[in-house]
Design a protein around this motif. Structure first.
Motif, short mmCIF file in Angstrom:
data_model
loop_
_atom_site.label_atom_id
_atom_site.label_comp_id
_atom_site.label_asym_id
_atom_site.label_seq_id
_atom_site.Cartn_x
_atom_site.Cartn_y
_atom_site.Cartn_z
N GLY A 170 -36.73 33.62 -94.98
CA GLY A 170 -37.09 34.60 -93.97
C GLY A 170 -36.24 35.85 -93.93
O GLY A 170 -36.43 36.70 -93.06
N VAL A 171 -35.29 36.01 -94.88
CA VAL A 171 -34.41 37.17 -94.85
C VAL A 171 -35.20 38.45 -95.10
O VAL A 171 -35.15 39.41 -94.31
N TYR A 172 -35.95 38.49 -96.20
CA TYR A 172 -36.72 39.69 -96.53
C TYR A 172 -37.78 39.96 -95.46
O TYR A 172 -38.02 41.11 -95.06
N TYR A 173 -38.41 38.90 -95.00
CA TYR A 173 -39.44 39.05 -93.97
C TYR A 173 -38.87 39.71 -92.73
O TYR A 173 -39.48 40.62 -92.15
N SER A 174 -37.69 39.28 -92.32
CA SER A 174 -37.07 39.83 -91.11
C SER A 174 -36.71 41.30 -91.29
O SER A 174 -36.81 42.10 -90.34
N ILE A 175 -36.28 41.67 -92.49
CA ILE A 175 -35.92 43.06 -92.75
C ILE A 175 -37.17 43.95 -92.70
O ILE A 175 -37.19 44.99 -92.05
N LEU A 179 -39.19 47.31 -89.97
CA LEU A 179 -39.92 48.53 -90.30
C LEU A 179 -41.33 48.49 -89.71
O LEU A 179 -41.84 49.51 -89.23
N ALA A 180 -41.95 47.32 -89.75
CA ALA A 180 -43.30 47.19 -89.18
C ALA A 180 -43.28 47.48 -87.68
O ALA A 180 -44.18 48.15 -87.16
N TRP A 181 -42.25 47.01 -86.99
CA TRP A 181 -42.13 47.27 -85.55
C TRP A 181 -42.06 48.76 -85.27
O TRP A 181 -42.57 49.24 -84.25
N GLU A 182 -41.40 49.50 -86.17
CA GLU A 182 -41.24 50.94 -85.98
C GLU A 182 -42.42 51.74 -86.53
O GLU A 182 -42.43 52.97 -86.47
#
Length: 216
Positions: A170-175, A179-182
């Motif tokens: 989940g590291v890459y997913y969280s990063i 960006l998706a949130w923004e």
């Protein structure tokens, strides 16, 4: 037979925003259960009690919160972000001469001390990200190749991750979720053992940098 928890998790996985809300414990589970109840009933072809959906959401929320806590030490170890600008992006169809031409371009790049260059070769096409100073060389070396896509005025952000990040899911997913949130779109992502590089339009790099800095 598919179960209520399985269908509930399938619905939650479709929305990174719901997942994030559950992991932060900011979602009203009863309200969410009422919203997704019709979808679950349509999937299972029977009436499902609200309590069963709430229980499934509680279990998902607990798991997501644990995963988030596991990632926190990883992100706390991110010490620096490296930003590069003036990057161009070309994608060519693969050909028998592609590797030889890549070697020629590498030789050209070695003469430019500050030049950035990376290749990503897929099954049918090869992507080249390079500093704009190499644009003329790329056009000349690959002029006989079929150019599928070209864009310029890109920037990149490179994140150096601790080695133990390889073992944490989940590291890459969280990063990328940050960006998706923004509402920030990116052109491409490449990675190596401890480096993750995100390519995006230059007019978005400041917002992306600020968002990613908050990870730590």
């Amino acid at each position: 037979m598919i179960t209520v928890p399985e269908v509930t998790e399938e619905i939650i996985k479709r929305s990174p925003f719901l997942e994030d809300g559950l992991s932060r414990d900011i979602v009203n589970l009863s309200s969410l259960a009422r919203i997704i109840q019709p979808q679950i009933q349509d999937k299972l072809l029977k009436e499902i009690k609200l309590g069963a959906i709430v229980m499934a959401l509680k279990r998902i929320s607990a798991r997501l919160k644990k995963e988030s806590s596991d990632l926190k030490p990883i992100f706390e170890k991110i010490s620096d972000l490296t930003v590069r600008s003036n990057i161009i992006y070309n994608t060519f169809d693969n050909s028998p001469e592609m590797l030889e031409k890549q070697q020629i371009l590498l030789q050209k790049a070695s003469q430019e001390k500050t030049a950035f260059l990376t290749f990503t070769q897929g099954v049918f096409e090869t992507a080249i990200f390079a500093s704009s100073v190499l644009e003329k060389d790329i056009k000349e070396i690959f002029k006989s190749e079929n150019l599928r896509f070209h864009t310029n005025d890109l920037s990149s952000i490179t994140i150096i991750l601790p080695e133990e990040a390889v073992e944490i899911p989940g590291v890459y997913y969280s990063i990328l979720k940050v960006l998706a949130w923004e509402g920030i779109n990116f052109v491409e992502v490449i990675s190596s053992f401890t480096e993750l590089t995100i390519f995006l339009n230059s007019n978005k790099v400041d917002r992306a940098f600020s968002a990613l800095k908050q990870l730590g």
